[in-house]
Write a protein that holds these residues in place. Structure first.
Motif, PDB file in Angstrom:
ATOM      1  N   GLU A 424      33.652  36.167  75.273  1.00  0.00           N
ATOM      2  CA  GLU A 424      32.689  35.554  76.188  1.00  0.00           C
ATOM      3  C   GLU A 424      33.327  35.149  77.513  1.00  0.00           C
ATOM      4  O   GLU A 424      32.640  35.112  78.540  1.00  0.00           O
ATOM      5  CB  GLU A 424      32.030  34.354  75.497  1.00  0.00           C
ATOM      6  CG  GLU A 424      31.108  34.791  74.360  1.00  0.00           C
ATOM      7  CD  GLU A 424      30.494  33.642  73.593  1.00  0.00           C
ATOM      8  OE1 GLU A 424      30.701  32.481  74.011  1.00  0.00           O
ATOM      9  OE2 GLU A 424      29.808  33.909  72.590  1.00  0.00           O
ATOM     10  N   GLN A 426      35.804  36.896  78.782  1.00  0.00           N
ATOM     11  CA  GLN A 426      36.380  38.166  79.235  1.00  0.00           C
ATOM     12  C   GLN A 426      37.916  38.169  79.212  1.00  0.00           C
ATOM     13  O   GLN A 426      38.542  38.999  79.870  1.00  0.00           O
ATOM     14  CB  GLN A 426      35.872  38.553  80.622  1.00  0.00           C
ATOM     15  CG  GLN A 426      34.404  38.958  80.620  1.00  0.00           C
ATOM     16  CD  GLN A 426      34.022  39.789  81.841  1.00  0.00           C
ATOM     17  OE1 GLN A 426      34.688  39.746  82.886  1.00  0.00           O
ATOM     18  NE2 GLN A 426      32.959  40.565  81.725  1.00  0.00           N
ATOM     19  N   ASN A 434      31.052  43.510  77.229  1.00  0.00           N
ATOM     20  CA  ASN A 434      31.245  42.529  78.308  1.00  0.00           C
ATOM     21  C   ASN A 434      31.860  43.155  79.558  1.00  0.00           C
ATOM     22  O   ASN A 434      32.218  42.460  80.500  1.00  0.00           O
ATOM     23  CB  ASN A 434      32.077  41.332  77.823  1.00  0.00           C
ATOM     24  CG  ASN A 434      33.477  41.729  77.387  1.00  0.00           C
ATOM     25  OD1 ASN A 434      33.834  42.913  77.364  1.00  0.00           O
ATOM     26  ND2 ASN A 434      34.289  40.744  77.026  1.00  0.00           N
TER      27      ASN A 434
END
Length: 518
Positions: A424, A426, A434
């Protein structure tokens, strides 16, 4: 300027450059020799390729049988059976708790008649079968043996594996039925019975796969799996079994994820660690010291976004398993984040194995990455991290207390949370999820299992009960209940029960009356 730090999912720092000084203990370990870091066979795949399996099972036994015949025609070397949730937990398809789950994530098996349909046209003496089944493994093994006997098979030649690993169910997966103590009793009964009656059968596949799927790191996967292995061995020793006999039939089941080098190091470290564990527990037979394992590519690594990308992921994971020295391999279908694999997806997955086997050159030499400064250092680091965890579990009294206290579950949960947090933020890139996203407009064909399957299974069960000797079934189930309260081996009476057309749910329920439910 600070140099970028790279850390694996197991929290191992990767250096920019590795040199001979990074290899902690240079040695002359050889393939096929203790402690088997470099593989359990001196010639590995030059002598024989790994067994190419494809995990399959859905809907009815008849539908799954069609898929098995298809896979065998495409070059599969061994079958691998997926069972639906009611079968895994010990409920017949007509039980209220089975509603909506019959045939959905695997094949529904309620009786000997279903087992006959599942293997119609397949000679069990000529094929190796792996069954992913745990709480009810003893019943499915009994059904398999009963079916082999109807074919006139020589039981001394029957080969295959039942997963039969209940400890990881409590820790990571959830398809348990009985409390830990009686579950361990059933497992050691299987060890004992197979030692005498089914000598080529692998009595357990101690599974790290589901531990990894639940969110563990690679180091945790082997630490918790080998700790569970120790618990099974100690339980068998307490029963008076010979470690050099039952130890030869223990097998393992690991995951293969995307970090190629970390996965290879994991497999190499696990072999070495298990050899020393078994030696410390008293094993002297080389076959009892060897860690033999099946690998499945990582289901949790597959993405619903841009699912064709999963073909590339599975290829990397296949290479990791083969470079790591697996004895058996299943490759996932690219569509498995969406549904059970279609026939096309299963074929592509199998072809991935075949391309690695026949076109890549990887099987041409033993342990191709041995001597790499990076791989040797990573193998050592992996061993140290896993051993630290095993030491903590041993201090608690072993896997069972560690599970009862929630230690293993908490460790897995922490790792799963950290992994998701890194995606989340990255810190960790997942292609198509993502980063490198696209607006997807196409549709992927998916396999759907009709709810009518539940009704069909109910009708088959009703017909079975109408056409069996009910008083004989009642007598056998009463005998099973009596044996369960004592110490006699349960396998002979369970085989008698399935041959008399007692159902899986009736047998499992009889034992639940005695053992209780967890």
């Amino acid at each position: 300027m600070n140099e970028k730090q790279i850390v694996t999912d197991s929290d191992i720092t990767v250096k920019k450059l590795y040199t001979p000084e990074d290899v902690p203990v240079p040695d002359n370990e050889q393939p096929g020799q203790f402690p088997y870091t470099r593989g359990i066979q001196p010639d590995m795949y030059r002598g024989r390729l790994w067994t190419m399996r494809q995990y399959a099972g859905f809907s009815t036994a008849e539908e799954s049988n069609k898929r098995y015949h298809y896979l065998l025609s495409q070059g599969v070397m061994g079958l691998s059976v997926a069972f639906d949730l009611p079968t895994q937990i010990g409920y017949d398809s007509d039980h209220p708790l089975a509603q909506g789950e019959v045939g959905k994530v695997g094949v529904a098996i309620d009786s000997i008649e279903d087992m006959t349909d599942l293997f119609k046209g397949i000679q069990l003496e000529n094929v190796s079968t792996s069954m992913t089944i745990n709480a009810t493994a003893f019943i499915l093994l009994a059904l398999y043996v009963a079916q082999a006997k109807t074919q006139g098979a020589d039981l001394s030649k029957i080969s295959g594996t039942i997963q039969n690993d209940i400890l990881k169910e409590y820790a990571a997966r959830g398809t348990y039925r009985y409390p830990p103590k009686p579950s361990m009793r059933i497992i050691t009964d299987i060890f004992e019975w197979c030692s005498n009656e089914l000598p080529k059968w692998n009595t357990i596949s101690i599974s790290g796969y589901h531990i990894r799927e639940a969110g563990s790191t690679a180091a945790q996967e082997i630490a918790f799996t080998l700790s569970n292995g120790k618990a099974y061995v100690k339980a068998a020793l307490e029963k008076g079994l010979d470690i050099n006999v039952f130890g030869r039939r223990l097998s393992f089941f690991f995951n293969a994820h995307n970090n190629l080098f970390e996965e290879v190091a994991k497999f190499r470290a696990a072999r070495k660690m298990w050899a020393y564990i078994m030696k410390d527990l008293g094993a002297t037979d080389p076959k009892a010291l060897m860690l033999r394992f099946h690998t499945q590519t990582g289901g949790s690594t597959l993405t619903a976004q841009q699912p064709q990308n999963n073909i590339s992921r599975v290829t990397v994971q296949t290479l990791a398993a083969v470079l790591g020295g697996t004895q058996s391999l299943h490759t996932n279908g690219f569509d498995e984040a969406l549904s059970l694999p279609t026939e096309e997806a299963a074929r592509i997955a199998l072809r991935t194995q075949q391309i690695v086997a026949f076109e890549s050159g990887v099987p041409d030499t033993v342990d191709p990455l041995a001597g790499s400064y990076f791989v040797e250092a990573l193998t050592y680091e992996m061993q140290q991290k896993a051993q630290d965890l095993i030491n903590r579990i041993d201090a608690m009294g072993g896997s069972i207390p560690a599970i009862e206290e929630g230690f293993i579950q908490d460790e897995i949960a922490r790792s799963a949370y950290d992994y998701q947090r890194r995606i989340e933020t990255q810190e960790k890139i997942i292609v198509g999820v993502n980063k490198f996203q696209v607006n997807e407009t196409g549709t992927i064909p998916i396999l759907k299992v009709d709810d009518v399957i539940g009704e069909l299974q109910k009708q088959k069960l009703q017909a079975l009960r109408n056409n069996r000797n009910q008083s004989n079934c009642d007598r056998i189930l009463s005998d099973l209940r009596s044996r369960a309260t004592g110490t006699e081996n349960l396998m002979p009476v369970v085989i008698e029960a399935v041959e008399a057309k007692c159902t899986l749910g009736e047998i499992a329920g009889t034992l639940a009356d005695v053992f209780g439910e967890y």
